[in-house]
Motif scaffolding. Structure first.
Motif, PDB file in Angstrom:
ATOM      1  N   SER A  66     -28.819  -1.458  26.735  1.00 20.16           N
ATOM      2  CA  SER A  66     -29.318  -0.110  27.023  1.00 20.16           C
ATOM      3  C   SER A  66     -28.586   0.973  26.235  1.00 20.16           C
ATOM      4  N   GLN A  67     -27.331   0.693  25.802  1.00 21.03           N
ATOM      5  CA  GLN A  67     -26.453   1.775  25.345  1.00 21.03           C
ATOM      6  C   GLN A  67     -26.346   1.939  23.838  1.00 21.03           C
ATOM      7  N   LYS A  68     -27.212   1.258  23.081  1.00 24.46           N
ATOM      8  CA  LYS A  68     -27.104   1.405  21.619  1.00 24.46           C
ATOM      9  C   LYS A  68     -28.240   2.329  21.157  1.00 24.46           C
ATOM     10  N   CYS A  69     -29.285   1.807  20.520  1.00 27.03           N
ATOM     11  CA  CYS A  69     -30.303   2.742  20.015  1.00 27.03           C
ATOM     12  C   CYS A  69     -31.242   3.264  21.100  1.00 27.03           C
ATOM     13  N   VAL A 115     -32.916 -14.485  19.857  1.00 24.06           N
ATOM     14  CA  VAL A 115     -32.526 -13.409  18.940  1.00 24.06           C
ATOM     15  C   VAL A 115     -31.755 -12.315  19.685  1.00 24.06           C
ATOM     16  N   ASP A 116     -30.603 -11.943  19.117  1.00 23.95           N
ATOM     17  CA  ASP A 116     -29.827 -10.813  19.642  1.00 23.95           C
ATOM     18  C   ASP A 116     -30.332  -9.539  18.975  1.00 23.95           C
ATOM     19  N   ALA A 117     -30.934  -8.660  19.786  1.00 29.56           N
ATOM     20  CA  ALA A 117     -31.446  -7.387  19.269  1.00 29.56           C
ATOM     21  C   ALA A 117     -30.751  -6.227  19.983  1.00 29.56           C
ATOM     22  N   VAL A 118     -29.481  -6.444  20.353  1.00 32.31           N
ATOM     23  CA  VAL A 118     -28.776  -5.417  21.129  1.00 32.31           C
ATOM     24  C   VAL A 118     -28.699  -4.115  20.313  1.00 32.31           C
ATOM     25  N   THR A 119     -28.315  -4.229  19.052  1.00 37.15           N
ATOM     26  CA  THR A 119     -28.179  -3.017  18.243  1.00 37.15           C
ATOM     27  C   THR A 119     -29.455  -2.677  17.483  1.00 37.15           C
ATOM     28  N   SER A 120     -30.348  -3.641  17.298  1.00 35.91           N
ATOM     29  CA  SER A 120     -31.542  -3.327  16.495  1.00 35.91           C
ATOM     30  C   SER A 120     -32.629  -2.596  17.270  1.00 35.91           C
ATOM     31  N   VAL A 148     -18.948 -11.068  14.718  1.00 37.94           N
ATOM     32  CA  VAL A 148     -18.373 -11.332  16.039  1.00 37.94           C
ATOM     33  C   VAL A 148     -19.381 -11.951  17.012  1.00 37.94           C
ATOM     34  N   PHE A 149     -20.587 -11.384  17.040  1.00 36.96           N
ATOM     35  CA  PHE A 149     -21.490 -11.727  18.133  1.00 36.96           C
ATOM     36  C   PHE A 149     -22.082 -13.130  18.026  1.00 36.96           C
ATOM     37  N   GLY A 150     -22.237 -13.640  16.792  1.00 42.69           N
ATOM     38  CA  GLY A 150     -22.650 -15.033  16.621  1.00 42.69           C
ATOM     39  C   GLY A 150     -21.624 -15.975  17.245  1.00 42.69           C
ATOM     40  N   GLU A 168     -25.940  -7.242  13.181  1.00 43.29           N
ATOM     41  CA  GLU A 168     -24.532  -7.557  13.497  1.00 43.29           C
ATOM     42  C   GLU A 168     -23.730  -6.262  13.584  1.00 43.29           C
ATOM     43  N   THR A 169     -23.433  -5.849  14.776  1.00 41.12           N
ATOM     44  CA  THR A 169     -22.738  -4.587  15.001  1.00 41.12           C
ATOM     45  C   THR A 169     -21.296  -4.627  14.481  1.00 41.12           C
ATOM     46  N   SER A 170     -20.744  -5.825  14.314  1.00 41.47           N
ATOM     47  CA  SER A 170     -19.362  -5.903  13.853  1.00 41.47           C
ATOM     48  C   SER A 170     -19.246  -5.629  12.358  1.00 41.47           C
ATOM     49  N   ALA A 187     -27.254  -6.086  34.169  1.00 43.18           N
ATOM     50  CA  ALA A 187     -25.883  -6.219  33.646  1.00 43.18           C
ATOM     51  C   ALA A 187     -25.948  -5.944  32.139  1.00 43.18           C
ATOM     52  N   PRO A 188     -24.801  -5.753  31.475  1.00 42.33           N
ATOM     53  CA  PRO A 188     -24.838  -5.346  30.067  1.00 42.33           C
ATOM     54  C   PRO A 188     -25.385  -6.405  29.101  1.00 42.33           C
ATOM     55  N   GLY A 189     -25.441  -6.035  27.824  1.00 40.94           N
ATOM     56  CA  GLY A 189     -26.001  -6.903  26.787  1.00 40.94           C
ATOM     57  C   GLY A 189     -25.469  -8.329  26.808  1.00 40.94           C
ATOM     58  N   SER A 190     -24.193  -8.484  27.091  1.00 41.85           N
ATOM     59  CA  SER A 190     -23.598  -9.828  27.134  1.00 41.85           C
ATOM     60  C   SER A 190     -24.281 -10.692  28.186  1.00 41.85           C
ATOM     61  N   ALA A 191     -24.745 -10.078  29.273  1.00 41.10           N
ATOM     62  CA  ALA A 191     -25.442 -10.833  30.318  1.00 41.10           C
ATOM     63  C   ALA A 191     -26.848 -11.206  29.854  1.00 41.10           C
TER      64      ALA A 191
HETATM   65  C1  LIG Z   1     -22.903  -4.511  21.958  1.00 40.00           C
HETATM   66  C2  LIG Z   1     -23.427  -5.842  21.563  1.00 40.00           C
HETATM   67  C3  LIG Z   1     -23.490  -6.914  22.461  1.00 40.00           C
HETATM   68  C4  LIG Z   1     -22.897  -6.860  23.857  1.00 40.00           C
HETATM   69  O1  LIG Z   1     -23.432  -5.877  24.647  1.00 40.00           O
HETATM   70  P1  LIG Z   1     -22.583  -5.345  25.920  1.00 40.00           P
HETATM   71  O2  LIG Z   1     -23.512  -4.363  26.540  1.00 40.00           O
HETATM   72  O3  LIG Z   1     -21.334  -4.766  25.360  1.00 40.00           O
HETATM   73  O4  LIG Z   1     -22.302  -6.500  26.796  1.00 40.00           O
HETATM   74  C5  LIG Z   1     -24.070  -8.086  22.038  1.00 40.00           C
HETATM   75  N1  LIG Z   1     -24.550  -8.216  20.775  1.00 40.00           N
HETATM   76  C6  LIG Z   1     -24.477  -7.219  19.882  1.00 40.00           C
HETATM   77  C7  LIG Z   1     -25.022  -7.423  18.517  1.00 40.00           C
HETATM   78  C8  LIG Z   1     -23.913  -6.002  20.247  1.00 40.00           C
HETATM   79  O5  LIG Z   1     -23.841  -5.008  19.350  1.00 40.00           O
END
Ligand SMILES: *Cc1c(COP(=O)(O)O)cnc(C)c1O
Length: 392
Positions: A196-199, A171-176, A95-97, A146-148, A68-72
């Motif tokens: 999966s969909q960022k870097c 640690v949130d490393a979704v964008t890093s 936003v993400f914090g 922080e992607t926001s 499932a996506p990053g939020s999961a």
């Molecule tokens: C995009 C993002 C998420 C959420 O990822 P999704 O795939 O949209 O659920 C969480 N944290 C950060 C920092 C993001 O950039």
């Protein structure tokens, strides 16, 4: 009814994600679907774990993609590590914090906030003060990139502080991940998730996660069952765990996993360090163009993400009009500002496959042309040239 097949337009994706997907990944996705317990599929899963260990720079055995996506991935970390009554420090600078705080509360935990201004990195001094005055805190959570806002926090220092006060870290490393160094073992990160969909430039819908022994120890000592059945690691590991014997937990998103496997093979071929350098180089070129136009960055230079550039919108220019024209006339997507930065900033992504010279020059040229046409107070005819010289 006569609805026909859906054919999306061909866009250039330079927003906060999804980023442009490498055609090799789309091709991998179209390979034949096989069973989720097929021995060949299980062999691919083992390779995937190894490839993810490389991407995260870890030896953690518990490293796998959540289906499932990053939020999961975020939710997976919180529901497994937070028990009812646990005090959790959440550092928020965007936003993400805020979503992390929601996850703590919904897991029955108690949030101890460390709030920083949007656009700034998480302040380690504030974190230490909060750790000192809350000796019963169990976990510290923060967003690395922080992607926001486009701000990069010092993950190494924040994790060190958390450990000094006997806390585990999420640690949130979704964008890093894949864009800047993320050194899970060296920095001692206990639980981490990405997307999966960022870097990684893969299709959206998967979330790589990794847990070290200390995190697994806390999970094994839980007194309450994990509130989410789907994300309970004890159950998921029956499928993703060690050895040849795998039990059905859920039907894995087979073709999506082919895609992530290919994305990680591409990362391995390029090499992490080369990928980090490429993101930095293209950021510097974009920065030169942005500066030539007379626009500014929100994040300070030493706290700035190369893969997500948050820049100011010129006075009197309507944000949505510009983004619509980019989409209509150039098939180019950039991101809008979020929260307090909405209408005041754009977010220009240079993530993964999209981080290249062609995109930098294309985006600057398009923005310059539209802004000039709209009579914006910018310097014209300079941006592409400034960016080109940055490459020279
Ligand atoms: C995009 C993002 C998420 C959420 O990822 P999704 O795939 O949209 O659920 C969480 N944290 C950060 C920092 C993001 O950039």
């Amino acid at each position: 009814m006569s609805i026909s097949s859906f054919h999306p337009p061909q866009r250039t994706l330079m927003g906060p994600g999804p980023s442009d997907v490498n055609p090799r990944i789309l091709e991998a996705m179209s390979r034949p679907t096989i069973g989720h317990l097929d021995p060949e599929f299980i062999r691919m899963m083992d390779e995937m774990k190894e490839l993810l260990q490389y991407a995260f720079q870890t030896k953690n055995k518990m490293t796998m993609p959540v289906s499932a996506p990053g939020s999961a991935g975020m939710e997976c970390c919180f529901v497994n590590l937070v028990e009812p009554g646990d005090k959790v420090i959440v550092c928020q600078n965007g936003v993400f914090g805020g979503r992390m705080k929601e996850n703590v509360t919904r897991s029955g935990g108690v949030v101890i906030p460390v709030d920083d201004e949007w656009g700034k990195a998480v302040d380690p001094v504030k974190l230490e003060e909060t750790l000192k005055s809350n000796p019963d805190v169990k976990l510290v959570a923060f967003v690395h990139a922080e992607t926001s806002t486009g701000a990069l926090s010092d993950a190494k220092t924040l994790v060190e502080l958390a450990h000094k006060y006997n806390c585990l870290t999420i640690v949130d490393a979704v964008t890093s991940l894949g864009g800047v160094p993320v050194l899970v073992d060296e920095w001692g990160i206990d639980a981490i998730y990405s997307g999966s969909q960022k870097c990684l430039s893969c299709t959206p819908g998967l979330s790589p996660v990794s847990f070290n022994d200390a995190a697994l120890e806390k999970i094994s000592q839980r007194k309450h069952p994990v509130q989410s059945w789907f994300l309970d690691l004890n159950l998921v590991m029956g499928y993703w765990g060690e050895g040849a014997k795998r039990a059905y937990h859920h039907t894995a998103p087979i073709n999506a996993l082919y895609a992530l496997h290919e994305a990680l093979v591409i990362l391995q071929e390029e090499g992490l360090e080369t990928a980090w350098k490429r993101h930095q180089l293209n950021h510097l070129a974009l920065r030169a163009g942005v500066a030539a136009l007379g626009l500014e960055f929100i994040a300070k230079e030493d706290e700035r993400l190369p893969q997500l550039n948050t820049v100011t919108i010129p006075q009197g220019i309507d944000d949505a009009t510009v983004r619509n024209r980019l989409l209509q006339d150039y098939n180019l997507e950039i991101g809008a500002g979020l929260g307090a930065l909405a209408g005041k900033t754009w977010r220009i992504g240079l993530m993964g496959h999209a981080s290249n010279k062609t995109n930098v020059l294309f985006c600057l040229g398009a923005l310059e042309a539209i802004l000039t046409d709209m009579g914006a107070d910018i310097k014209s005819g300079v941006a592409v040239k400034a960016a080109s010289s940055a490459y020279a």
